[in-house]
Design an enzyme around this catalytic site. Structure first.
Site, PDB file in Angstrom:
ATOM      1  N   ASP A  28       0.880  -1.076  -0.098  1.00 46.45           N
ATOM      2  CA  ASP A  28      -0.101  -0.083  -0.095  1.00 46.45           C
ATOM      3  C   ASP A  28       0.874   1.237  -0.118  1.00 46.45           C
ATOM      4  OD1 ASP A  28      -2.239  -1.634   0.006  1.00 46.45           O
ATOM      5  OD2 ASP A  28      -2.595  -1.365   2.207  1.00 46.45           O
ATOM      6  N   TYR A  64       5.998  -8.677   8.664  1.00 44.07           N
ATOM      7  CA  TYR A  64       5.836  -7.282   8.890  1.00 44.07           C
ATOM      8  C   TYR A  64       5.852  -6.722  10.393  1.00 44.07           C
ATOM      9  CZ  TYR A  64       3.056  -7.912   4.434  1.00 44.07           C
ATOM     10  OH  TYR A  64       2.662  -8.203   3.030  1.00 44.07           O
ATOM     11  N   ASP A  69      -7.220   1.450   7.790  1.00 37.44           N
ATOM     12  CA  ASP A  69      -6.049   2.109   8.466  1.00 37.44           C
ATOM     13  C   ASP A  69      -6.242   3.431   8.500  1.00 37.44           C
ATOM     14  OD1 ASP A  69      -5.984   3.633   5.749  1.00 37.44           O
ATOM     15  OD2 ASP A  69      -4.764   2.057   4.740  1.00 37.44           O
ATOM     16  N   ARG A  80      -3.902  -4.761   7.570  1.00 37.54           N
ATOM     17  CA  ARG A  80      -4.960  -3.894   8.150  1.00 37.54           C
ATOM     18  C   ARG A  80      -6.187  -4.441   8.370  1.00 37.54           C
ATOM     19  NH1 ARG A  80      -7.151  -1.573   3.013  1.00 37.54           N
ATOM     20  NH2 ARG A  80      -5.846  -2.488   1.254  1.00 37.54           N
TER      21      ARG A  80
END
Length: 303
Positions: free
Chosen positions: A43, A71, A85, A177
């Protein structure tokens, strides 16, 4: 720079505020080739490892959809947005604040196999239309849950009682997310992803990555030196060296019977194929009327 087209794997440390497509465009310019792709979108708000394929390596993209990823994310509790988000429109918020132990317990419920509903703000397509395009028009459609797998999920508190650092090791296709939103929903207060850094894709890590800003200061030869050989994409697969005669047949599209090679890989197994000049193709074991054979499914260099 050599007149030959550059080819290999470039591990980019994507900076936030740009799309993965933007990174591809910059790499095309810096490496003087149109043949550039990547193996998994990040993203715009996210940063970290983006595996970019340059030159003939771009042909490997279709075989690299199942790599696990790692992550570091910030989970922010007490708020819900339309994008899941911090870039989205706030839909609801609350002052309620669960304890650290409650957050850890809620997060632990998502370890292992997990049926996750993809977010509307995603590049997934339904009937040929991107979900994110529908979402921007104010549309929302029912999405089918997809089975993902969370291998590791560690929760660490921060200075803010509403923010927690998540360290996630998950299967490809997992939306972090959405994981944050689901944890918030489980706690009854809502949650969003406030930041995201991808630290690894398969065996490629942030420590290997180079930023676009760094690439722009390099000479052409220095940029070429950052390319990892294409075969690194298939490091987990077994390797098979072919005698020159069989290499030639393989390059010409012929299947090579395992009984002639002395190999015994199972059907469906993919292998790295090597010839006199090294790695040249990805092969796959298939069943034929005369027995089990290996056939090149994608070639990566010229004879």
């Amino acid at each position: 720079m050599s007149s030959a087209e550059p080819s290999g794997v470039l591990i980019v440390n994507k900076h936030s505020g740009v799309t993965s497509h933007d990174i591809v465009g910059k790499v095309r310019r810096l490496y003087h080739t149109r043949r550039v792709g990547h193996t998994g979108t990040l993203d715009p708000m996210a940063s970290g490892v983006l595996v970019v394929l340059v030159g003939r390596a771009a042909k490997a993209s279709e075989y690299l959809t199942s790599h696990d990823k790692r992550y570091l994310a910030t989970l922010r509790l007490g708020v819900v947005t339309d994008t899941e988000d911090s870039t989205g429109t706030v839909l609801s918020s609350t002052d309620a604040c669960p304890s650290f132990e409650e957050v850890k317990q809620a997060a632990s419920a998502f370890l292992g196999a997990y049926d996750q509903i993809p977010p509307m703000y995603s590049a997934l397509k339904v009937d040929g239309k991107k979900l994110c395009d529908m979402a921007r028009r104010g549309e929302e459609i029912e999405r089918k849950a997809r089975r993902v797998y969370v291998h590791e999920l560690d929760v660490t508190p921060t200075e803010s009682e509403r923010d927690y650092r998540l360290s996630v090791h998950c299967s490809s296709g997992t939306y972090v997310r959405t994981l944050c939103a689901d944890i918030g929903q489980c706690l009854g207060v809502g949650g969003i992803m406030a930041s995201l850094v991808r630290t690894a894709v398969a065996d490629f890590s942030l420590e290997q990555a180079v930023s676009i800003a760094e690439l722009e200061t390099m000479s052409d030869d220095e940029r070429l030196s950052r390319l990892i050989p294409t075969e690194a994409l298939f490091a987990s697969l077994p390797a098979l060296s072919l005698p020159t005669f069989y290499e030639t047949l393989c390059r010409n599209g012929c299947e090579i019977y395992q009984k002639k090679l002395g190999s015994a890989f199972g059907e469906g197994q993919r292998v790295r194929l090597y010839g006199k000049n090294g790695f040249f193709a990805l092969g796959e074991v298939r069943s034929y009327p005369d027995g089990s054979a290996i056939k090149a499914v994608k070639q990566f260099d010229l004879p």
